[in-house]
Design an enzyme around this catalytic site. Sequence first.
Site, PDB file in Angstrom:
ATOM      1  CE  LYS A  94      -2.713   2.690   2.860  1.00 28.15           C
ATOM      2  NZ  LYS A  94      -3.435   2.872   4.512  1.00 28.15           N
ATOM      3  CB  ALA A 181      -7.748   7.122   5.503  1.00 24.10           C
TER       4      ALA A 181
END
Lengths: 253, 64
Positions: A94, A181
Amino acid sequence: MDLLNIGGKSFSSRFILGSGKFSLEITKAVIEQGGAQIATLALRRANAGGKENILDYIPKGITLLPNTSGARNALEAVRIARLARELGCGDFVKIEVINDSKYLFPDNAETIKATEILAKEGFVVMPYMFPDLIDARRLRDAGAASIMPLGAPIGSNKGLLTRDFIKILIDEIALPIIVDAGIGKPSQACEAMELGAAAVMANTAIATAKDARLMAAAFKSAIEAGRTAYLAGFGRVLEQSAEASSPLTGFLE
Amino acid sequence: MLVNGQEKTLGSEATVKDFLESEGYKLHRVVVEKNGVIVPKKNFETEKLFETDKVEIIWFVGGG
């Protein structure tokens, strides 16, 4: 069967768990309660003496998704990704490039550069980004395996603030769009899935809950519900009228 | 030798493998960078360390 396919692997779970902020002792239980099959990790200097390694607390069979947190530019992200791969836990990475210290927003331009380099090196690149359609296209063209747009600033638990822009990415980019997020509640994770997100990643929402295990279970259910609803297809909305649900014939005299 | 930012003294000639084991690390849990270059795991037994080296010993931690 409805599977999430990324980098040649198939997953029945659409919940990606971030492993930060937990005590090592509950990490395993949280992964299990959430039904997660992918967990993110970070790379840092090892503890003296080699004590307390997180890999001893992650169940077997979980796909590890190392992040490049700490990277402030593309080259630092590339360095961290290469170190991660050398640990021998696969090619997934990521990309996270952050040089904004207040909102911790990702630097899309540097993220695109890192994606291009790492995709050429055979990594399964999953870039974390600010949801911008043009940059998402650039990431796709650079070889990203999925796109991970933020819902809100990292760790804020503020939810799906970027909802409409994420929806545009879902509609326009033919890659798994994984909301990462800012998701603070199961209802927000569910909404992201209803929009057509391929998966949701959460960490702080679980880690800062009073009962992390229970919250992981709640996210699991919400993500499954949202996905099922998306597959079912929503009924239409009447803006300024109504329609009886019961028959309008055969009334009792 | 500078290891993860701390001064370390090498007692005698040591390979990466010797050093990691003497410090208590499991070899499969760490990745090593020597003077900014990754030491591939297959070279742990042959790659030598010197007092002037700057070494980073990295592993996975929890993170989102």
